[in-house]
Design a protein around this motif. Structure first.
Motif, PDB file in Angstrom:
ATOM      1  N   THR A  37       0.826  -1.222   0.000  1.00 17.88           N
ATOM      2  CA  THR A  37       0.000   0.000   0.000  1.00 17.88           C
ATOM      3  C   THR A  37       0.855   1.264   0.000  1.00 17.88           C
ATOM      4  O   THR A  37       0.446   2.272  -0.548  1.00 17.88           O
ATOM      5  N   ASP A  40       3.483   1.588  -1.646  1.00 16.70           N
ATOM      6  CA  ASP A  40       3.878   1.778  -3.053  1.00 16.70           C
ATOM      7  C   ASP A  40       2.695   2.226  -3.902  1.00 16.70           C
ATOM      8  O   ASP A  40       2.864   2.602  -5.052  1.00 16.70           O
ATOM      9  N   HIS A  41       1.504   2.098  -3.348  1.00 12.96           N
ATOM     10  CA  HIS A  41       0.297   2.527  -4.070  1.00 12.96           C
ATOM     11  C   HIS A  41      -0.495   3.492  -3.202  1.00 12.96           C
ATOM     12  O   HIS A  41      -1.604   3.169  -2.742  1.00 12.96           O
TER      13      HIS A  41
END
Ligand code: PEP
Ligand code: MG
Length: 764
Positions: A540, A542-543
């Protein structure tokens, strides 16, 4: 091992994997080994446990009449010696050895040198492979290592065949109508009697179950349509590639079309159907048969055509499966059986109709099992020897207390298990009394019991069973039920339901925890070492767009309720939490601005799953409000044991002294800084370990709704004084089994015997 040997080995293994049944495999093995090693004899003896002997199952070189007729007692002969010692025996002159036993039926007297290798599977001798030569000379080290490697690779095949029962009736074909017990790992307790429904992945030849055709002409018709559409598919592929591939590169397409000629593969498949198989099974058989033939070929080019053949088979299969309208309806006695069943596949089914679940893969704390447990579905996993594709519609009993799958049970056993089910109902009735009781020990200590949720049914059952809050909302579950990442408003509505059902009580929502065995159908992550990979917070962070939409949805859902707590999964380092806090602050301000309301700032906690956190509590306390132990993962990382791997499920234990010591240390650390610590892994829902956790001082135990009443009963029967004594004692023990039996002993003597009644069942 030389390249040539490796090549030979690969070929033998390939051929055996493609063969039909144990006897064919063993015949291939002896023939191939004797050719590859240039020996005069190659024989395989398998252990017949019932008669305590080794039986000659296949031979190249000895009198073939002896097959099935030679039985060597375990303590006799050189074969017996190999089995007893569990090691290689390599002799220049076998007849001079004191253990040499002569069996006239074999015509063995003329062979001098002897090399015997045990076939081991999971620390157990399954049989002995023997090669012999007339020449008086011991075998080379290369020969030894060749056979050891081969036996190690093949032991699985033999173990599997043993399990299916083919060695019970030596030289007879496996008979699945036999009564048979398979052992696996208890996932979610309970008993079920019913019939198997196989859940298998699409377009996978090896997974197609064997099934009799209900209507032969209908199956032939289906086949014809499938073959015709594959022909069209290939023709259009050929056309499409006209400009981009050279004509010889496109030659494969005409080979495919020739294979699909009416009198080539289709005819063979039709024959299988006429012999009674359904079309999908017939395709599998024919492709398997040809693959085995191809695999034997010396020519590398031809051998590699196996993959083309399988590709063709898969295409036909895919068409058949697309047209398959025979999906069996689930009925209340349906037992789902598969190699692997994902959480997503499970929750898509009408779960109230599933009597039990059995898989050959997986382990007790796989995600699917946790969900099954929450749903109260008896589940056995890691049944490694289960012949899944032969079990379609077969009658079975699932004893998920002992991790047993009983196939084609005899009447007496069915009756006994029905009685046990009745006893179960009585126990459940007794437990129901605990729905309205408080979780207070006889010496007056209250232990807060929370529920773990994911589906709405968990919430309903949690409320009904008196949970004082939600200790872990697995937010990935609604994500699994969709075919794309859910939008912010969609999420808000789901979270609101959770929060409002527990209004005035804390609800701890975990941010998206995907990766490893938690797969989203629309976002797959393929990694070699997925448990150590891109999971939980690592994903998460990374996003941030996915993370933020979730946080915003949670904040909006909490408006007016103010019971939201946010929990972060798979935290490894302080910097990750700092990043989250930054995003949270930003989203919190933005949502208030947009909604024009004041939203209480949620309390923030982290999961203790990665061992690094244990040693940095003093730093994390500066950043977060609470801690929650994810013991499922913490144990996996502490003991370096994959929580999903049935081969090592014996190593995974929440009674391991290192686990107990780590948790004791952790609670003390948190309390030193006045921070609450709860535990939401499966360990909290096991009454035996729950007592230890209570003694350690955990503020809250959070568990599946199906365990709340059992744990509450255990608490009501165990004084804190006793629990502390138990903990003190077990911390001096060095073995998980001893820890467990010590607590079991206490339970038996303190009115809690129904929780340790695993031995009341009949089978072994
Ligand atoms: C855990 O790891 O203990 C936990 C509760 O999380 P999950 O089982 O969902 O990974
Ligand atoms: Mg976890």
């Amino acid at each position: 091992m030389s390249n040539m040997q490796l090549d030979t080995l690969r070929r033998i293994v390939q051929e055996i994997n493609a063969s039909n049944g144990l006897h064919e495999s063993l015949d291939i093995m002896v023939n191939q080994v004797s050719a590859a090693m240039d020996v005069d004899v190659c024989s395989i003896y398998l252990l017949d446990e019932r008669n305590q002997c080794y039986v000659l199952m296949a031979t190249k070189g000895l009198n073939s009449e002896a097959v099935g007729n030679i039985s060597i007692p375990l303590s006799e002969g050189l074969v017996g010696l190999v089995g007893q010692r569990e090691e290689i025996v390599n002799l220049e002159n076998a007849s001079e050895h004191e253990r040499f036993a002569y069996f006239p039926e074999t015509g063995e007297e003329i062979f001098n040198s002897f090399l015997g290798v045990p076939v081991m599977y999971r620390r157990k001798v399954m049989g002995v492979l023997v090669v012999q030569r007339k020449l008086k000379q011991d075998f080379s080290e290369a020969a030894e290592s060749f056979l050891v490697t081969l036996c190690a690779q093949l032991s699985g095949v033999i173990a599997h065949a043993h399990a299916v029962g083919s060695t019970d009736v030596f030289r007879k074909v496996a008979n699945t109508s036999n009564y048979k017990i398979f052992k696996g790992v208890a996932g979610s307790g309970g008993i079920a009697l019913g019939r198997a429904i196989i859940l298998y992945p699409p377009a996978d030849l090896s997974a197609v179950p064997e099934r009799e055709a209900e209507d032969i002409s209908e199956e032939l018709e289906l086949l014809e349509q499938a073959v015709e559409s594959v022909r069209n598919e290939i023709r259009s592929l050929d056309e499409k590639m006209q400009d981009s591939l050279m004509s010889e590169e496109r030659a494969l397409f005409s080979v495919f079309l020739r294979m699909l000629d009416e009198n080539a593969l289709p005819e063979e498949i039709q024959d299988e159907i006429r012999a009674g198989s359904w079309a999908q099974g017939a395709v599998k058989r024919v492709i398997d048969k040809h693959s085995a033939l191809f695999a034997q070929m010396e020519d590398d080019y031809l051998r590699e055509r196996v993959s083309d053949l399988k590709d063709l088979g898969r295409r036909i299969l895919a068409c058949l499966q697309e047209a398959d309208s025979s999906h069996k309806e689930l009925s209340s006695d349906s037992i789902l059986v598969g190699d692997e069943i994902s959480t997503a596949a499970l929750v898509e089914l009408p779960v109230d109709k599933i009597a039990a679940i059995v898989t050959s893969d997986g382990a007790a704390n796989s995600h699917m099992v946790i969900v099954a447990r929450a749903l109260g579905i008896p589940t056995v996993v890691g049944v490694t020897e289960l012949p899944v594709n032969t079990l379609d519609d077969v009658e079975m009993i699932i004893d998920a207390y002992q991790g047993k799958v009983i196939v084609n049970p005899p009447r007496r056993l069915r009756q006994r298990y029905k009685e046990i089910q009745k006893e179960e109902e009585l126990i459940a009735k007794d437990l129901k009394l605990y729905e309205t009781k408080d979780s207070i020990t006889p010496d007056g200590v209250e232990v807060r019991l929370f529920v773990n949720t994911g589906l709405m049914i968990d919430v309903v059952r949690g409320v009904q069973r008196g949970a004082k809050g939600v200790g872990l909302y697995r937010s990935e579950i609604p994500f699994m039920l969709r075919d794309r990442f859910p939008g912010e408003e969609e999420q808000r509505a789901i979270y609101r339901q959770q929060l409002s059902h527990f209004a005035n009580k804390p609800v701890i929502m975990r941010t998206l925890d995907i990766g490893a065995d938690k797969e989203l159908p629309y976002f797959s992550i393929h990694e070699n070492n997925s448990a150590l990979g891109w999971r939980g917070l690592r994903f998460t962070l990374d996003h941030p767009e996915i993370f933020s939409s979730q946080i915003r949805a949670m904040l909006k859902a909490s408006i007016g309720l103010n019971n939201l707590h946010i929990l972060l999964p798979m935290v490894t380092s302080v910097s990750e939490v700092e990043e989250v806090l930054y995003l949270l602050e930003r989203d919190w301000l933005a949502v208030q601005e947009e909604e024009q309301v004041k939203i209480n700032k949620p309390k923030i906690g982290i999961m203790v799953e990665v061992p690094s956190v244990i040693f940095q509590i003093h730093e994390f306390v500066e950043l977060v409000d609470f801690f929650s132990v994810g013991s499922n993962d913490l144990i996996q990382y502490l003991l370096a044991v994959d929580r999903n791997n049935p081969h090592v499920s014996g190593v995974y234990s929440h009674y391991h002294p290192a686990v107990l010591k780590a948790l004791t240390y952790l609670v003390n650390e948190c309390h030193k800084y006045n921070k609450p610590i709860s535990i939401c892994g499966e360990m909290a829902g096991d009454p035996l370990s729950a007592i230890l956790l209570m003694a350690m001082g955990f503020n809250t135990l959070s568990m599946s709704s199906s365990n709340i009443l059992r744990v509450r009963k255990a608490i009501c029967h165990t004084s804190m004084e006793d629990a502390e004594k138990l903990l003190k004692h077990v911390l001096t023990l060095n073995n998980p089994l001893l820890v467990k039996s010590w607590i079991e002993h206490y339970f038996r003597n303190n009115g809690l015997e129904d929780m340790v009644k695993t031995n009341r069942l009949l089978t072994n």
